[in-house]
Design a protein around this motif. Sequence first.
Motif, PDB file in Angstrom:
ATOM      1  N   ILE A  61       0.804  -1.037  -0.088  1.00  0.00           N
ATOM      2  CA  ILE A  61      -0.049   0.048   0.118  1.00  0.00           C
ATOM      3  C   ILE A  61       0.820   1.297   0.048  1.00  0.00           C
ATOM      4  N   GLU A  62       1.942   1.295   0.672  1.00  0.00           N
ATOM      5  CA  GLU A  62       2.867   2.424   0.867  1.00  0.00           C
ATOM      6  C   GLU A  62       3.405   2.469  -0.461  1.00  0.00           C
ATOM      7  N   ALA A  63       3.712   1.268  -1.128  1.00  0.00           N
ATOM      8  CA  ALA A  63       4.563   1.561  -2.352  1.00  0.00           C
ATOM      9  C   ALA A  63       3.610   2.181  -3.519  1.00  0.00           C
ATOM     10  N   LEU A  64       2.138   1.868  -3.567  1.00  0.00           N
ATOM     11  CA  LEU A  64       1.215   2.301  -4.311  1.00  0.00           C
ATOM     12  C   LEU A  64       0.869   3.716  -4.256  1.00  0.00           C
ATOM     13  N   ILE A  65       0.816   4.212  -2.876  1.00  0.00           N
ATOM     14  CA  ILE A  65       0.415   5.538  -2.590  1.00  0.00           C
ATOM     15  C   ILE A  65       1.514   6.506  -2.481  1.00  0.00           C
ATOM     16  N   THR A  66       2.676   6.158  -2.089  1.00  0.00           N
ATOM     17  CA  THR A  66       3.423   7.302  -2.030  1.00  0.00           C
ATOM     18  C   THR A  66       3.852   7.919  -3.300  1.00  0.00           C
ATOM     19  N   PRO A  67       4.112   7.189  -4.423  1.00  0.00           N
ATOM     20  CA  PRO A  67       4.349   7.780  -5.747  1.00  0.00           C
ATOM     21  C   PRO A  67       3.216   8.724  -6.158  1.00  0.00           C
ATOM     22  N   PHE A  68       1.907   8.287  -5.612  1.00  0.00           N
ATOM     23  CA  PHE A  68       0.914   9.011  -6.389  1.00  0.00           C
ATOM     24  C   PHE A  68       0.843  10.398  -5.470  1.00  0.00           C
ATOM     25  N   LEU A  69       1.328  10.360  -4.103  1.00  0.00           N
ATOM     26  CA  LEU A  69       1.482  11.724  -3.529  1.00  0.00           C
ATOM     27  C   LEU A  69       2.378  12.662  -3.888  1.00  0.00           C
ATOM     28  N   LYS A  70       3.584  12.014  -4.070  1.00  0.00           N
ATOM     29  CA  LYS A  70       4.884  12.725  -4.737  1.00  0.00           C
ATOM     30  C   LYS A  70       4.388  13.276  -6.261  1.00  0.00           C
ATOM     31  N   GLN A  71       3.474  12.860  -6.966  1.00  0.00           N
ATOM     32  CA  GLN A  71       3.194  13.008  -8.207  1.00  0.00           C
ATOM     33  C   GLN A  71       2.400  14.577  -7.993  1.00  0.00           C
ATOM     34  N   LEU A  72       1.540  14.463  -6.883  1.00  0.00           N
ATOM     35  CA  LEU A  72       0.706  15.662  -6.690  1.00  0.00           C
ATOM     36  C   LEU A  72       1.447  16.848  -6.101  1.00  0.00           C
ATOM     37  N   GLY A  73       2.513  16.173  -5.444  1.00  0.00           N
ATOM     38  CA  GLY A  73       3.524  17.396  -4.964  1.00  0.00           C
ATOM     39  C   GLY A  73       2.720  17.583  -3.652  1.00  0.00           C
ATOM     40  N   GLU A  74       2.047  16.921  -2.837  1.00  0.00           N
ATOM     41  CA  GLU A  74       1.248  17.046  -1.710  1.00  0.00           C
ATOM     42  C   GLU A  74       2.137  16.551  -0.469  1.00  0.00           C
ATOM     43  N   GLU A  75       2.404  17.343   0.702  1.00  0.00           N
ATOM     44  CA  GLU A  75       3.183  16.876   1.939  1.00  0.00           C
ATOM     45  C   GLU A  75       2.358  16.435   2.739  1.00  0.00           C
ATOM     46  N   TYR A  76       1.705  15.129   2.394  1.00  0.00           N
ATOM     47  CA  TYR A  76       1.050  14.457   3.477  1.00  0.00           C
ATOM     48  C   TYR A  76       1.775  13.251   3.837  1.00  0.00           C
ATOM     49  N   THR A  77       1.660  13.118   5.284  1.00  0.00           N
ATOM     50  CA  THR A  77       2.202  11.738   5.953  1.00  0.00           C
ATOM     51  C   THR A  77       1.278  10.860   5.791  1.00  0.00           C
ATOM     52  N   LEU A  78       2.094   9.519   5.372  1.00  0.00           N
ATOM     53  CA  LEU A  78       1.357   8.291   5.364  1.00  0.00           C
ATOM     54  C   LEU A  78       1.419   7.273   6.771  1.00  0.00           C
ATOM     55  N   GLU A  79       0.495   6.765   7.053  1.00  0.00           N
ATOM     56  CA  GLU A  79       0.433   5.840   8.206  1.00  0.00           C
ATOM     57  C   GLU A  79      -0.401   4.608   7.691  1.00  0.00           C
ATOM     58  N   VAL A  80       0.245   3.577   7.509  1.00  0.00           N
ATOM     59  CA  VAL A  80      -0.605   2.093   7.261  1.00  0.00           C
ATOM     60  C   VAL A  80      -0.495   1.287   8.363  1.00  0.00           C
ATOM     61  N   ARG A  81      -1.666   0.814   8.923  1.00  0.00           N
ATOM     62  CA  ARG A  81      -1.643   0.064  10.363  1.00  0.00           C
ATOM     63  C   ARG A  81      -2.717  -1.225   9.855  1.00  0.00           C
ATOM     64  N   GLY A  82      -2.557  -2.137  11.063  1.00  0.00           N
ATOM     65  CA  GLY A  82      -3.442  -3.303  10.709  1.00  0.00           C
ATOM     66  C   GLY A  82      -4.714  -2.972  11.752  1.00  0.00           C
ATOM     67  N   VAL A  83      -5.820  -3.876  11.573  1.00  0.00           N
ATOM     68  CA  VAL A  83      -6.904  -3.812  12.477  1.00  0.00           C
ATOM     69  C   VAL A  83      -6.551  -4.067  14.041  1.00  0.00           C
TER      70      VAL A  83
END
Length: 203
Positions: A181-203
């Motif tokens: 999921i990190e590998a899918l979303i991180t390039p997308f965020l960088k492409q948009l130039g957004e400075e969002y942090t990403l947290e992926v967690r289990g249930v």
Amino acid sequence: MEIGNDEKKYLIFARMKKVCVLVIVGAVLIGIVFLYGHYGRNTDKEIITEATLEKVIDVEELSTFEAVYNGITEVMNKEHPENIDYYVYYEAKVKAGIDFDKVEVGIDHEGKKILITIPEIKINDINVDIASLDYIFENEKADTATVSQEAYKAAIEDVTNESAGEIRIYELAEQNAKNIIEALITPFLKQLGEEYTLEVRGV
């Protein structure tokens, strides 16, 4: 197939200690490359929404880990269940993963934070190689024309029970799901130039 005495001793010992080799499923990388290529070509500025991120990770059910087992189990006599008819050696593959449709996406626009919650890891495929079956007979009368069918069912049951209790499979499958999921979303965020942090967690 004939088994010598030394091999017989080894196989009987092996039933006390199952061998489990864990490997990453290579198909995951193919999915990442495909999806990144699809979204990476989009140079238009977009507003990050939950729906947009759900599309990025829309890969349905995916096995994120594969366990390879070399095991041996006993098959008991039907009329006298306290007696062992034979031992059967088998090779099997067990796949674990998540249902990506059940991934939860949350966005905090003020704090510029994205929270992804992945569902429970589940065993989603068990495959015993029937050609790998080998036997040590305690009861020669059990060596019948239907022994392979009976042994195959016993191997399926054994590896199912073994994998269900193998915590390491679930831990590594979950970690791989997070990495995907990190590998899918991180390039997308960088492409948009957004400075969002990403947290992926289990249930």
